[in-house]
Design a protein around this motif. Structure first.
Motif, PDB file in Angstrom:
ATOM      1  N   LEU A 120       0.782  -1.231   0.000  1.00  5.11           N
ATOM      2  CA  LEU A 120       0.000   0.000   0.000  1.00  5.11           C
ATOM      3  C   LEU A 120       0.814   1.281   0.000  1.00  5.11           C
ATOM      4  CD1 LEU A 120      -2.611  -1.077   2.708  1.00  5.11           C
ATOM      5  CD2 LEU A 120      -2.900  -1.110   0.223  1.00  5.11           C
ATOM      6  N   GLU A 121       1.975   1.264   0.597  1.00  2.00           N
ATOM      7  CA  GLU A 121       2.712   2.500   0.839  1.00  2.00           C
ATOM      8  C   GLU A 121       4.109   2.481   0.225  1.00  2.00           C
ATOM      9  OE1 GLU A 121       3.055   2.636   5.073  1.00  2.00           O
ATOM     10  OE2 GLU A 121       0.911   2.430   5.381  1.00  2.00           O
ATOM     11  N   ALA A 122       4.479   3.603  -0.373  1.00  8.00           N
ATOM     12  CA  ALA A 122       5.868   3.761  -0.798  1.00  8.00           C
ATOM     13  C   ALA A 122       6.715   4.022   0.443  1.00  8.00           C
ATOM     14  CB  ALA A 122       5.984   4.926  -1.781  1.00  8.00           C
ATOM     15  N   VAL A 123       7.976   3.761   0.334  1.00  6.77           N
ATOM     16  CA  VAL A 123       8.901   4.006   1.444  1.00  6.77           C
ATOM     17  C   VAL A 123       8.996   5.514   1.688  1.00  6.77           C
ATOM     18  CG1 VAL A 123      11.330   3.841   2.124  1.00  6.77           C
ATOM     19  CG2 VAL A 123      10.210   1.908   1.004  1.00  6.77           C
ATOM     20  N   LYS A 124       8.983   5.899   2.958  1.00  8.65           N
ATOM     21  CA  LYS A 124       9.117   7.312   3.318  1.00  8.65           C
ATOM     22  C   LYS A 124      10.491   7.805   2.866  1.00  8.65           C
ATOM     23  CE  LYS A 124       8.582  10.384   7.279  1.00  8.65           C
ATOM     24  NZ  LYS A 124       8.181  10.434   8.692  1.00  8.65           N
ATOM     25  N   PRO A 125      10.538   8.950   2.160  1.00  9.77           N
ATOM     26  CA  PRO A 125      11.834   9.470   1.707  1.00  9.77           C
ATOM     27  C   PRO A 125      12.831   9.569   2.864  1.00  9.77           C
ATOM     28  CG  PRO A 125      10.055  10.719   0.723  1.00  9.77           C
ATOM     29  CD  PRO A 125       9.425   9.810   1.748  1.00  9.77           C
ATOM     30  N   ILE A 126      14.011   9.066   2.629  1.00  7.98           N
ATOM     31  CA  ILE A 126      15.016   8.985   3.694  1.00  7.98           C
ATOM     32  C   ILE A 126      15.400  10.364   4.229  1.00  7.98           C
ATOM     33  CG2 ILE A 126      17.016   8.906   2.136  1.00  7.98           C
ATOM     34  CD1 ILE A 126      18.173   6.789   4.183  1.00  7.98           C
ATOM     35  N   ARG A 127      15.347  11.392   3.388  1.00  6.63           N
ATOM     36  CA  ARG A 127      15.698  12.740   3.875  1.00  6.63           C
ATOM     37  C   ARG A 127      14.647  13.292   4.825  1.00  6.63           C
ATOM     38  NH1 ARG A 127      19.539  16.117   1.898  1.00  6.63           N
ATOM     39  NH2 ARG A 127      18.069  17.845   1.706  1.00  6.63           N
ATOM     40  N   ARG A 128      13.456  12.715   4.825  1.00  6.67           N
ATOM     41  CA  ARG A 128      12.453  13.122   5.819  1.00  6.67           C
ATOM     42  C   ARG A 128      12.718  12.463   7.161  1.00  6.67           C
ATOM     43  NH1 ARG A 128       6.893  12.846   2.449  1.00  6.67           N
ATOM     44  NH2 ARG A 128       7.352  14.544   1.013  1.00  6.67           N
ATOM     45  N   VAL A 129      13.418  11.352   7.127  1.00  8.32           N
ATOM     46  CA  VAL A 129      13.782  10.650   8.361  1.00  8.32           C
ATOM     47  C   VAL A 129      15.102  11.191   8.897  1.00  8.32           C
ATOM     48  CG1 VAL A 129      14.315   8.393   9.369  1.00  8.32           C
ATOM     49  CG2 VAL A 129      12.576   8.574   7.578  1.00  8.32           C
ATOM     50  N   ARG A 130      16.064  11.396   7.993  1.00  6.92           N
ATOM     51  CA  ARG A 130      17.388  11.886   8.372  1.00  6.92           C
ATOM     52  C   ARG A 130      17.793  12.953   7.352  1.00  6.92           C
ATOM     53  NH1 ARG A 130      21.071   8.938  11.502  1.00  6.92           N
ATOM     54  NH2 ARG A 130      19.250   8.891  12.810  1.00  6.92           N
ATOM     55  N   GLY A 131      17.498  14.193   7.657  1.00 10.12           N
ATOM     56  CA  GLY A 131      17.691  15.304   6.732  1.00 10.12           C
ATOM     57  C   GLY A 131      19.129  15.633   6.386  1.00 10.12           C
ATOM     58  N   THR A 132      20.075  15.059   7.111  1.00 10.23           N
ATOM     59  CA  THR A 132      21.481  15.381   6.871  1.00 10.23           C
ATOM     60  C   THR A 132      22.097  14.556   5.745  1.00 10.23           C
ATOM     61  OG1 THR A 132      22.121  13.800   8.587  1.00 10.23           O
ATOM     62  CG2 THR A 132      21.871  16.120   9.248  1.00 10.23           C
ATOM     63  N   ILE A 133      21.357  13.597   5.220  1.00  9.04           N
ATOM     64  CA  ILE A 133      21.870  12.766   4.128  1.00  9.04           C
ATOM     65  C   ILE A 133      21.881  13.590   2.848  1.00  9.04           C
ATOM     66  CG2 ILE A 133      21.373  10.710   2.723  1.00  9.04           C
ATOM     67  CD1 ILE A 133      20.203   9.469   5.295  1.00  9.04           C
ATOM     68  N   SER A 134      22.954  13.487   2.079  1.00 10.89           N
ATOM     69  CA  SER A 134      23.066  14.269   0.846  1.00 10.89           C
ATOM     70  C   SER A 134      21.946  13.899  -0.125  1.00 10.89           C
ATOM     71  CB  SER A 134      24.424  14.042   0.187  1.00 10.89           C
ATOM     72  OG  SER A 134      24.445  12.834  -0.544  1.00 10.89           O
ATOM     73  N   LYS A 135      21.584  14.862  -0.972  1.00  6.42           N
ATOM     74  CA  LYS A 135      20.507  14.630  -1.939  1.00  6.42           C
ATOM     75  C   LYS A 135      20.860  13.493  -2.889  1.00  6.42           C
ATOM     76  CE  LYS A 135      18.568  19.247  -1.836  1.00  6.42           C
ATOM     77  NZ  LYS A 135      18.305  20.486  -2.582  1.00  6.42           N
TER      78      LYS A 135
END
Length: 173
Positions: free
Chosen positions: A86-101
């Motif tokens: 049902l769900e796409a994975v939550k964008p990792i930058r929303r979980v850990r904003g310090t990860i490079s784009k």
């Protein structure tokens, strides 16, 4: 549990939990592996585990290492299995904003809900990770011209549409 360190303190993957006899008839009622790291199409029974499934599993491992939690978490296995369809994975930058784009783009491409949007092989994923480490442009993220076009294409389409709408009565009349 499946990532150990060797004597030189390098990580070694020991098991993705999916080993089986490839010649044996697959039991379609049995899901083999750690649910939080399995690709959604495998969990749903839409396709057998393949190279893009390996990409997902490795991407999910990277996601967990960097975000501090697996891409599909939940209170129990049933929740994880339901969320996979049902769900796409939550964008990792929303979980850990310090990860490079760029690194986030690589990881999110690896754990894409639709396997067609993932890297075709672990080798392609590794190549992009190597490019990122070396500071080169990655394949998992469009180049500067592609990013520019993505920003302006709606404006170009609207302008062309308006021009056609204005010129069409003159040409037809």
């Amino acid at each position: 549990e499946n990532i150990l360190l060797d004597k030189k303190r390098r990580p070694v993957l020991i098991d993705f939990g999916i080993s089986r006899d490839l010649d044996a008839k697959e039991n379609e009622d049995v899901i083999v592996g750690s649910p939080a790291y399995l690709p959604p199409e495998y969990i749903k029974g839409d396709s057998p585990y393949d190279a893009r499934g390996e990409v997902y599993a490795l991407g999910a491992t990277l996601y967990a290492l960097l975000a501090g939690r697996p891409p599909r978490g939940g209170v129990d296995t049933a929740h994880i299995l339901r969320s996979a369809s049902l769900e796409a994975v939550k964008p990792i930058r929303r979980v850990r904003g310090t990860i490079s784009k760029d690194l986030a783009s690589i990881i999110m491409a690896a754990v894409a809900q639709d396997p067609r949007n993932r890297y075709e092989s672990v080798g392609q994923l590794a190549t992009d990770l190597r490019r990122w480490l070396e500071g080169d442009e990655i394949a998992g993220r469009p180049g500067s011209w592609a990013r520019l076009w993505a920003r302006v294409r709606g404006q170009v389409a609207a302008t062309v549409g308006l021009a056609v709408a204005l010129l069409l009565p003159l040409v037809v009349g």
